[in-house]
Design a protein around this motif. Structure first.
Motif, PDB file in Angstrom:
ATOM      1  N   ARG A   1       0.861  -1.184   0.000  1.00  0.00           N
ATOM      2  CA  ARG A   1       0.000   0.000   0.000  1.00  0.00           C
ATOM      3  C   ARG A   1       0.887   1.219   0.000  1.00  0.00           C
ATOM      4  O   ARG A   1       1.955   1.210   0.618  1.00  0.00           O
TER       5      ARG A   1
ATOM      6  N   SER B   1      -4.685   3.146   4.314  1.00  0.00           N
ATOM      7  CA  SER B   1      -5.394   2.082   3.591  1.00  0.00           C
ATOM      8  C   SER B   1      -6.147   1.196   4.578  1.00  0.00           C
ATOM      9  O   SER B   1      -7.301   0.839   4.368  1.00  0.00           O
TER      10      SER B   1
ATOM     11  N   LEU C   1      -5.545  -5.337  -5.604  1.00  0.00           N
ATOM     12  CA  LEU C   1      -4.924  -5.236  -6.930  1.00  0.00           C
ATOM     13  C   LEU C   1      -4.141  -6.494  -7.300  1.00  0.00           C
ATOM     14  O   LEU C   1      -4.021  -6.838  -8.469  1.00  0.00           O
TER      15      LEU C   1
HETATM   16  P1  ADP Z   1      -6.017  -1.665  -0.626  1.00  0.00           P
HETATM   17  O1  ADP Z   1      -6.829  -2.705   0.039  1.00  0.00           O
HETATM   18  O2  ADP Z   1      -5.011  -1.028   0.263  1.00  0.00           O
HETATM   19  O3  ADP Z   1      -6.844  -0.671  -1.393  1.00  0.00           O
HETATM   20  P2  ADP Z   1      -5.113  -2.611  -3.224  1.00  0.00           P
HETATM   21  O4  ADP Z   1      -4.287  -3.815  -3.552  1.00  0.00           O
HETATM   22  O5  ADP Z   1      -6.474  -2.540  -3.813  1.00  0.00           O
HETATM   23  O6  ADP Z   1      -5.116  -2.497  -1.654  1.00  0.00           O
HETATM   24  O7  ADP Z   1      -4.306  -1.326  -3.675  1.00  0.00           O
HETATM   25  C1  ADP Z   1      -2.941  -1.194  -3.309  1.00  0.00           C
HETATM   26  C2  ADP Z   1      -2.585   0.266  -3.088  1.00  0.00           C
HETATM   27  O8  ADP Z   1      -2.634   0.975  -4.332  1.00  0.00           O
HETATM   28  C3  ADP Z   1      -3.566   1.003  -2.179  1.00  0.00           C
HETATM   29  O9  ADP Z   1      -3.239   0.857  -0.833  1.00  0.00           O
HETATM   30  C4  ADP Z   1      -3.395   2.449  -2.646  1.00  0.00           C
HETATM   31  O10 ADP Z   1      -2.274   3.024  -2.017  1.00  0.00           O
HETATM   32  C5  ADP Z   1      -3.078   2.301  -4.130  1.00  0.00           C
HETATM   33  N1  ADP Z   1      -4.280   2.512  -4.988  1.00  0.00           N
HETATM   34  C6  ADP Z   1      -5.082   1.585  -5.524  1.00  0.00           C
HETATM   35  N2  ADP Z   1      -6.059   2.137  -6.256  1.00  0.00           N
HETATM   36  C7  ADP Z   1      -5.875   3.464  -6.194  1.00  0.00           C
HETATM   37  C8  ADP Z   1      -6.534   4.601  -6.744  1.00  0.00           C
HETATM   38  N3  ADP Z   1      -7.620   4.474  -7.536  1.00  0.00           N
HETATM   39  N4  ADP Z   1      -6.051   5.833  -6.447  1.00  0.00           N
HETATM   40  C9  ADP Z   1      -4.955   5.986  -5.668  1.00  0.00           C
HETATM   41  N5  ADP Z   1      -4.276   4.963  -5.111  1.00  0.00           N
HETATM   42  C10 ADP Z   1      -4.718   3.714  -5.376  1.00  0.00           C
END
Ligand code: ADP
Length: 274
Positions: A211, A217, A227
């Motif tokens: 993150r 987060s 992701l």
């Molecule tokens: P989380 O559960 O922390 O959202 P993800 O794997 O979905 O974990 O995303 C990993 C990290 O990518 C997030 O913690 C965030 O920092 C960044 N991130 C994901 N999507 C976005 C977005 N649309 N805008 C900004 N940062 C994002």
């Protein structure tokens, strides 16, 4: 007539056998390392919500339980940590099943626009509460029939759109749009004008548990696995997830899927040839 020296042949066979075994051992080692790292990461991540819930419960037992207001506040916090734990366990299970190849994809034809409309319905309350406008481009009015695993692509879209809402401030926008790529593919894009991702973090956000801002987060209910799950699901669709992002300006996450009618055409072609 040339005859092959039997000794040379046996040597060659032994050497090729040894090479294949070496490769197998390398693969086993790699898998074992991966498993060990995975368990270490998972244990570390599980500790956070468990530790928090434990803290609230113990404070209650140490006397805070006697004050009605404090009791309510701490029970709420403990419940929030347990909810986070529940989400985390579900995501860990999904990712370990996908990574070990346990989850089989069920490919079918479905309408991508219809799916997105359903997700917008599902997330409407959340986006409204956050003050983020959630919409879908009106450029395509007809159904967009693609081929993929409905449930898993739903999970991909749910993760991307939830993130777009989560990382966008009140007054911002999250938008789903589509673009035809050649004859055969459709590009699905999720764009927001939220906080964006610093350049130095972009290449790492698809790693599990990565993150940009760990505590923020977690506070927003993120597991850091969304992701990574998206990446794995798309890989099993022979696709890839891409992101274009500018810090403090916004992000676009996008991927391509095969259009179903194109595949039907190819299938027909094959049948004709037989
Ligand atoms: P989380 O559960 O922390 O959202 P993800 O794997 O979905 O974990 O995303 C990993 C990290 O990518 C997030 O913690 C965030 O920092 C960044 N991130 C994901 N999507 C976005 C977005 N649309 N805008 C900004 N940062 C994002």
């Amino acid at each position: 007539m040339s005859s092959v020296n039997p000794l040379k042949r046996i040597n060659r066979e032994i050497s090729s056998f040894a090479k294949s075994k070496e490769k197998e051992i390398e693969e086993l080692k790699e898998r074992e390392n991966f498993r060990r790292e995975f368990i270490a990461d998972v244990s570390h991540e599980l500790k956070t919500p468990i530790f928090a819930a434990q803290g609230f419960v113990h404070t209650l037992l140490d006397g805070a339980i006697n004050d009605k207001e404090v009791r309510k506040k701490f029970l709420k916090k403990a419940a929030k940590s347990l909810d986070a734990l529940d989400l985390l366990v579900a995501d860990i299970l999904t990712i370990s099943q996908i990574e070990s190849g346990e989850i089989k994809m069920h490919f079918e034809n479905f309408d991508m626009r219809g799916m997105c409309a359903e997700i917008i319905d599902q997330l409407d309350g959340k986006s409204e509460k956050k003050g983020v406008e959630l919409k879908m481009s009106k450029k395509y009015k007809d159904p967009i029939i693609v081929r993929g695993d409905y449930r898993r692509i739903y999970q991909v879209m749910l993760n991307l759109i939830s993130n777009a809402i989560k990382y966008t401030k009140n007054g911002g926008q999250a938008k789903i749009s589509f673009k035809e790529i050649e004859d055969s593919k459709i590009r699905i894009m999720v764009t927001d004008n939220g906080r964006g991702i610093p350049e130095s973090d972009i290449s790492r956000i698809f790693e599990r548990f990565y993150r940009v801002d760990k505590s923020r987060s977690r506070e927003k209910g993120g597991t850091g696995l969304g992701l990574s799950i998206v990446k794995h699901i798309l890989e099993s669709h022979d696709s890839e997830i891409f992101v274009e992002s500018e810090y403090k300006i916004g992000s676009t996450f996008y991927f391509d899927l095969n259009k179903a009618n194109y595949i039907d055409k190819v299938d027909e072609g094959w049948e004709e040839e037989e």
